[in-house]
Design a protein around this motif. Sequence first.
Motif, short mmCIF file in Angstrom:
data_model
loop_
_atom_site.label_atom_id
_atom_site.label_comp_id
_atom_site.label_asym_id
_atom_site.label_seq_id
_atom_site.Cartn_x
_atom_site.Cartn_y
_atom_site.Cartn_z
N PRO A 86 15.10 -27.00 -23.05
CA PRO A 86 14.33 -27.73 -22.67
C PRO A 86 14.09 -27.35 -21.14
CG PRO A 86 16.42 -28.74 -23.42
CD PRO A 86 16.45 -27.30 -23.51
N CYS A 87 12.76 -27.95 -20.81
CA CYS A 87 12.42 -27.63 -19.25
C CYS A 87 12.56 -28.84 -18.70
CB CYS A 87 11.11 -27.09 -19.25
SG CYS A 87 10.22 -27.18 -17.94
N ILE A 106 10.79 -30.56 -16.28
CA ILE A 106 9.40 -31.08 -15.89
C ILE A 106 8.59 -31.35 -17.09
CG2 ILE A 106 8.18 -29.06 -15.76
CD1 ILE A 106 8.07 -31.39 -12.98
N VAL A 146 9.99 -19.49 -11.12
CA VAL A 146 10.70 -18.27 -11.85
C VAL A 146 9.66 -17.47 -12.02
CG1 VAL A 146 12.90 -19.75 -12.49
CG2 VAL A 146 10.86 -19.42 -14.09
N CYS A 192 16.41 -22.70 -17.02
CA CYS A 192 16.05 -21.78 -18.03
C CYS A 192 16.34 -20.30 -17.83
CB CYS A 192 14.62 -22.02 -18.22
SG CYS A 192 13.63 -21.42 -17.16
N CYS A 194 6.04 -25.37 -13.39
CA CYS A 194 7.25 -24.81 -12.99
C CYS A 194 7.80 -25.40 -11.36
CB CYS A 194 7.54 -23.60 -13.15
SG CYS A 194 9.32 -22.74 -12.95
N ILE A 195 8.93 -26.05 -11.33
CA ILE A 195 9.43 -26.22 -9.96
C ILE A 195 10.72 -25.66 -9.46
CG2 ILE A 195 8.66 -28.70 -9.93
CD1 ILE A 195 11.60 -29.28 -10.49
N GLY A 196 10.80 -24.55 -10.37
CA GLY A 196 11.88 -23.38 -9.82
C GLY A 196 13.24 -24.16 -9.89
N CYS A 197 13.55 -25.03 -10.84
CA CYS A 197 14.89 -25.62 -10.86
C CYS A 197 15.92 -24.65 -11.40
CB CYS A 197 14.64 -26.80 -11.52
SG CYS A 197 14.93 -26.30 -13.42
N GLY A 198 15.45 -23.64 -11.96
CA GLY A 198 16.39 -22.75 -12.53
C GLY A 198 17.13 -22.69 -13.47
N ARG A 247 3.92 -15.20 -15.96
CA ARG A 247 4.76 -15.70 -16.84
C ARG A 247 3.97 -15.27 -18.26
NH1 ARG A 247 8.19 -20.04 -14.90
NH2 ARG A 247 8.44 -20.89 -17.13
#
Length: 240
Positions: free
Chosen positions: A156-157, A159, A140, A124, A118-122, A58
Amino acid sequence: MKYAKENGRSDEWVKRGLWRVRRPKRRKSIIQPTGVEDCGGELVFKYRLPRSGSLINRLKVVGDLQVNNRQFEVKLNSINIHGKIEDECVELQVRCDKKGYINTKTFMEKLLSRSLNCIGCGACISSCPQGALQATERDVVVSDKCDRCWNCLKVPCVIEDSERMTSVKMDPFMISPCEKGLAMNHILLPNGELGEVLARRLRAKGIDIEIHEGGRVLCVSKTFPTWRLERYLMNSLFNE
Ligand code: SF4
Ligand code: SF4
Protein backbone atom coordinates in the motif's frame (compact mmCIF):
# COMPACT_ATOMS: atom_id res chain seq x y z
CA MET A 1 -17.71 36.51 17.91
CA LYS A 2 -14.10 37.61 18.16
CA TYR A 3 -13.04 35.03 15.53
CA ALA A 4 -15.95 36.05 13.28
CA LYS A 5 -14.97 39.73 13.45
CA GLU A 6 -11.31 39.03 12.84
CA ASN A 7 -12.14 36.91 9.82
CA GLY A 8 -14.72 39.22 8.29
CA ARG A 9 -17.72 36.97 9.11
CA SER A 10 -21.15 38.52 9.64
CA ASP A 11 -23.22 38.38 12.87
CA GLU A 12 -25.67 36.26 10.90
CA TRP A 13 -22.87 33.71 10.34
CA VAL A 14 -22.52 33.33 14.12
CA LYS A 15 -26.24 33.54 15.07
CA ARG A 16 -27.41 31.01 12.53
CA GLY A 17 -24.55 28.67 13.35
CA LEU A 18 -23.23 28.71 9.79
CA TRP A 19 -19.78 28.00 11.21
CA ARG A 20 -21.04 24.44 11.65
CA VAL A 21 -21.31 24.01 7.92
CA ARG A 22 -18.12 22.36 6.87
CA ARG A 23 -16.43 22.99 3.61
CA PRO A 24 -17.50 20.36 1.08
CA LYS A 25 -15.01 17.57 0.52
CA ARG A 26 -12.53 18.35 -2.21
CA ARG A 27 -13.07 16.20 -5.26
CA LYS A 28 -10.12 14.05 -6.18
CA SER A 29 -8.58 15.28 -9.37
CA ILE A 30 -8.37 12.78 -12.16
CA ILE A 31 -6.24 12.98 -15.29
CA GLN A 32 -7.88 11.22 -18.22
CA PRO A 33 -6.34 10.56 -21.63
CA THR A 34 -6.44 13.53 -24.00
CA GLY A 35 -7.02 11.06 -26.82
CA VAL A 36 -7.53 7.35 -27.40
CA GLU A 37 -6.81 5.78 -30.78
CA ASP A 38 -7.77 2.39 -32.11
CA CYS A 39 -4.81 1.07 -34.15
CA GLY A 40 -5.99 -2.37 -35.22
CA GLY A 41 -5.06 -4.79 -32.45
CA GLU A 42 -3.63 -2.00 -30.29
CA LEU A 43 -4.92 0.98 -28.35
CA VAL A 44 -2.98 4.21 -27.92
CA PHE A 45 -3.70 6.44 -24.91
CA LYS A 46 -2.32 9.99 -24.96
CA TYR A 47 -1.72 12.10 -21.87
CA ARG A 48 -0.39 15.47 -20.81
CA LEU A 49 0.93 14.95 -17.30
CA PRO A 50 2.52 17.46 -14.93
CA ARG A 51 6.31 17.16 -14.99
CA SER A 52 6.78 15.83 -11.48
CA GLY A 53 10.19 14.88 -10.06
CA SER A 54 10.37 11.13 -10.47
CA LEU A 55 7.64 10.53 -13.06
CA ILE A 56 10.01 9.55 -15.88
CA ASN A 57 12.50 7.74 -13.63
CA ARG A 58 9.75 5.54 -12.15
CA LEU A 59 8.99 4.19 -15.65
CA LYS A 60 12.10 2.03 -15.12
CA VAL A 61 9.83 -0.48 -13.38
CA VAL A 62 8.12 -1.01 -16.75
CA GLY A 63 11.23 -1.76 -18.79
CA ASP A 64 14.51 -0.34 -20.11
CA LEU A 65 14.18 3.42 -20.10
CA GLN A 66 15.87 5.09 -23.07
CA VAL A 67 16.15 8.86 -22.79
CA ASN A 68 17.32 10.84 -25.78
CA ASN A 69 17.29 14.63 -25.52
CA ARG A 70 13.72 15.46 -24.64
CA GLN A 71 12.24 12.14 -25.76
CA PHE A 72 12.08 8.83 -23.96
CA GLU A 73 10.87 5.32 -24.61
CA VAL A 74 10.12 2.25 -22.49
CA LYS A 75 9.07 -1.17 -23.75
CA LEU A 76 7.66 -4.21 -22.01
CA ASN A 77 6.15 -7.04 -24.04
CA SER A 78 2.90 -5.58 -25.34
CA ILE A 79 3.26 -2.17 -23.63
CA ASN A 80 5.18 0.58 -25.37
CA ILE A 81 5.50 4.01 -23.79
CA HIS A 82 6.77 6.96 -25.74
CA GLY A 83 7.17 10.37 -24.18
CA LYS A 84 8.15 13.95 -24.92
CA ILE A 85 9.45 16.22 -22.17
CA GLU A 86 8.19 19.78 -22.31
CA ASP A 87 8.96 22.67 -19.96
CA GLU A 88 5.87 22.27 -17.77
CA CYS A 89 4.55 18.85 -18.68
CA VAL A 90 5.28 15.44 -20.12
CA GLU A 91 3.42 14.17 -23.17
CA LEU A 92 2.95 10.45 -22.91
CA GLN A 93 1.67 7.85 -25.35
CA VAL A 94 0.90 4.44 -23.91
CA ARG A 95 0.45 1.81 -26.61
CA CYS A 96 -0.93 -1.54 -25.51
CA ASP A 97 -2.41 -4.72 -26.83
CA LYS A 98 -6.23 -4.65 -26.88
CA LYS A 99 -6.38 -8.10 -25.30
CA GLY A 100 -4.19 -7.00 -22.40
CA TYR A 101 -6.05 -3.75 -21.87
CA ILE A 102 -7.48 -4.56 -18.42
CA ASN A 103 -4.11 -5.68 -17.01
CA THR A 104 -2.28 -2.73 -18.56
CA LYS A 105 -4.89 -0.36 -17.20
CA THR A 106 -4.54 -1.63 -13.61
CA PHE A 107 -0.75 -1.52 -13.80
CA MET A 108 -0.31 1.84 -15.54
CA GLU A 109 -2.96 3.67 -13.52
CA LYS A 110 -1.26 2.61 -10.31
CA LEU A 111 2.26 3.36 -11.50
CA LEU A 112 1.51 6.78 -12.98
CA SER A 113 -0.70 7.87 -10.08
CA ARG A 114 1.92 6.89 -7.49
CA SER A 115 4.75 8.48 -9.46
CA LEU A 116 2.89 11.79 -9.72
CA ASN A 117 1.88 11.92 -6.07
CA CYS A 118 4.80 10.34 -4.22
CA ILE A 119 5.76 12.33 -1.12
CA GLY A 120 8.87 10.29 -0.40
CA CYS A 121 7.60 8.79 2.86
CA GLY A 122 9.80 5.77 2.12
CA ALA A 123 7.18 3.20 3.20
CA CYS A 124 7.61 1.16 0.00
CA ILE A 125 11.44 1.13 -0.01
CA SER A 126 11.80 -2.01 2.09
CA SER A 127 9.48 -3.94 -0.26
CA CYS A 128 12.15 -3.94 -2.98
CA PRO A 129 14.22 -7.16 -2.85
CA GLN A 130 16.89 -5.60 -5.10
CA GLY A 131 17.36 -2.46 -3.01
CA ALA A 132 16.57 -0.48 -6.15
CA LEU A 133 14.47 2.21 -4.47
CA GLN A 134 16.24 5.21 -3.00
CA ALA A 135 14.68 8.05 -1.07
CA THR A 136 15.32 11.61 -2.16
CA GLU A 137 14.16 14.74 -0.38
CA ARG A 138 10.78 14.76 -2.15
CA ASP A 139 10.13 11.26 -3.50
CA VAL A 140 11.77 7.94 -4.28
CA VAL A 141 13.76 7.05 -7.38
CA VAL A 142 14.39 3.69 -9.06
CA SER A 143 17.95 2.61 -9.85
CA ASP A 144 19.15 0.31 -12.65
CA LYS A 145 19.10 -2.61 -10.18
CA CYS A 146 15.32 -2.89 -10.72
CA ASP A 147 14.37 -6.31 -12.11
CA ARG A 148 10.65 -5.52 -12.58
CA CYS A 149 9.22 -7.76 -9.90
CA TRP A 150 6.61 -5.04 -9.10
CA ASN A 151 6.65 -5.76 -5.37
CA CYS A 152 6.77 -2.02 -4.75
CA LEU A 153 3.41 -1.62 -6.51
CA LYS A 154 1.83 -4.38 -4.44
CA VAL A 155 2.44 -2.75 -1.05
CA PRO A 156 0.00 0.00 0.00
CA CYS A 157 1.08 3.57 -0.69
CA VAL A 158 0.29 6.16 2.00
CA ILE A 159 -0.98 8.74 -0.48
CA GLU A 160 -3.22 6.35 -2.42
CA ASP A 161 -6.93 7.11 -2.11
CA SER A 162 -6.27 10.28 -0.12
CA GLU A 163 -8.16 13.41 -1.11
CA ARG A 164 -4.94 15.01 -2.29
CA MET A 165 -4.20 12.28 -4.78
CA THR A 166 -4.29 13.07 -8.49
CA SER A 167 -5.25 9.83 -10.20
CA VAL A 168 -4.36 8.95 -13.77
CA LYS A 169 -7.01 7.00 -15.64
CA MET A 170 -6.72 5.12 -18.89
CA ASP A 171 -10.41 5.22 -19.82
CA PRO A 172 -11.95 8.12 -21.68
CA PHE A 173 -14.92 7.78 -19.29
CA MET A 174 -15.41 7.78 -15.51
CA ILE A 175 -17.76 5.58 -13.53
CA SER A 176 -18.90 6.99 -10.20
CA PRO A 177 -21.77 6.23 -7.78
CA CYS A 178 -24.90 8.40 -8.07
CA GLU A 179 -24.40 11.50 -5.88
CA LYS A 180 -28.08 11.48 -4.87
CA GLY A 181 -27.64 8.04 -3.34
CA LEU A 182 -29.76 6.19 -5.92
CA ALA A 183 -28.74 2.61 -6.66
CA MET A 184 -27.15 3.72 -9.91
CA ASN A 185 -23.69 4.21 -11.29
CA HIS A 186 -23.04 7.22 -13.48
CA ILE A 187 -20.81 7.03 -16.52
CA LEU A 188 -19.38 10.49 -17.19
CA LEU A 189 -18.32 11.15 -20.76
CA PRO A 190 -16.43 14.02 -22.36
CA ASN A 191 -19.21 14.70 -24.89
CA GLY A 192 -22.85 13.88 -25.58
CA GLU A 193 -22.28 12.29 -28.99
CA LEU A 194 -20.08 9.62 -27.47
CA GLY A 195 -22.74 9.01 -24.80
CA GLU A 196 -25.49 8.54 -27.41
CA VAL A 197 -23.38 6.07 -29.39
CA LEU A 198 -22.39 4.10 -26.29
CA ALA A 199 -25.96 4.01 -24.95
CA ARG A 200 -27.23 2.66 -28.28
CA ARG A 201 -24.58 -0.05 -28.36
CA LEU A 202 -25.03 -1.05 -24.73
CA ARG A 203 -28.81 -1.23 -25.14
CA ALA A 204 -28.28 -3.52 -28.13
CA LYS A 205 -26.50 -5.86 -25.68
CA GLY A 206 -29.57 -5.81 -23.43
CA ILE A 207 -28.18 -3.38 -20.81
CA ASP A 208 -30.79 -1.06 -19.32
CA ILE A 209 -29.34 2.43 -19.55
CA GLU A 210 -30.68 5.97 -19.06
CA ILE A 211 -29.31 9.02 -20.87
CA HIS A 212 -29.00 12.38 -19.10
CA GLU A 213 -27.49 15.78 -19.82
CA GLY A 214 -27.57 15.32 -23.57
CA GLY A 215 -25.58 12.07 -23.42
CA ARG A 216 -22.78 13.28 -21.15
CA VAL A 217 -24.11 11.17 -18.25
CA LEU A 218 -25.34 7.59 -18.62
CA CYS A 219 -26.99 5.84 -15.66
CA VAL A 220 -26.78 2.09 -15.13
CA SER A 221 -28.06 0.01 -12.22
CA LYS A 222 -25.46 -0.62 -9.50
CA THR A 223 -26.22 -4.33 -9.72
CA PHE A 224 -24.27 -4.33 -12.99
CA PRO A 225 -20.63 -4.92 -11.95
CA THR A 226 -18.33 -1.98 -12.67
CA TRP A 227 -15.56 -4.13 -14.14
CA ARG A 228 -18.02 -5.62 -16.65
CA LEU A 229 -19.33 -2.19 -17.48
CA GLU A 230 -15.79 -0.95 -18.17
CA ARG A 231 -15.15 -3.90 -20.45
CA TYR A 232 -18.43 -3.36 -22.32
CA LEU A 233 -17.70 0.33 -22.72
CA MET A 234 -14.22 -0.28 -24.12
CA ASN A 235 -15.52 -2.98 -26.46
CA SER A 236 -18.35 -0.74 -27.60
CA LEU A 237 -15.92 2.08 -28.27
CA PHE A 238 -13.42 0.14 -30.30
CA ASN A 239 -14.88 -3.06 -31.66
CA GLU A 240 -18.10 -2.04 -33.35
S1 SF4 B 1 4.71 4.57 -0.20
FE1 SF4 B 1 3.92 5.91 -1.83
S2 SF4 B 1 4.35 8.01 -1.09
FE2 SF4 B 1 5.61 6.63 0.14
S3 SF4 B 1 7.58 6.57 -0.96
FE3 SF4 B 1 6.37 4.83 -1.71
S4 SF4 B 1 5.32 5.62 -3.56
FE4 SF4 B 1 6.07 7.40 -2.39
S1 SF4 C 1 10.30 -3.76 -6.02
FE1 SF4 C 1 10.75 -4.76 -7.97
S2 SF4 C 1 9.79 -3.39 -9.50
FE2 SF4 C 1 9.92 -2.22 -7.60
S3 SF4 C 1 11.86 -1.09 -7.78
FE3 SF4 C 1 12.31 -3.02 -6.69
S4 SF4 C 1 12.94 -4.45 -8.27
FE4 SF4 C 1 11.93 -2.74 -9.29
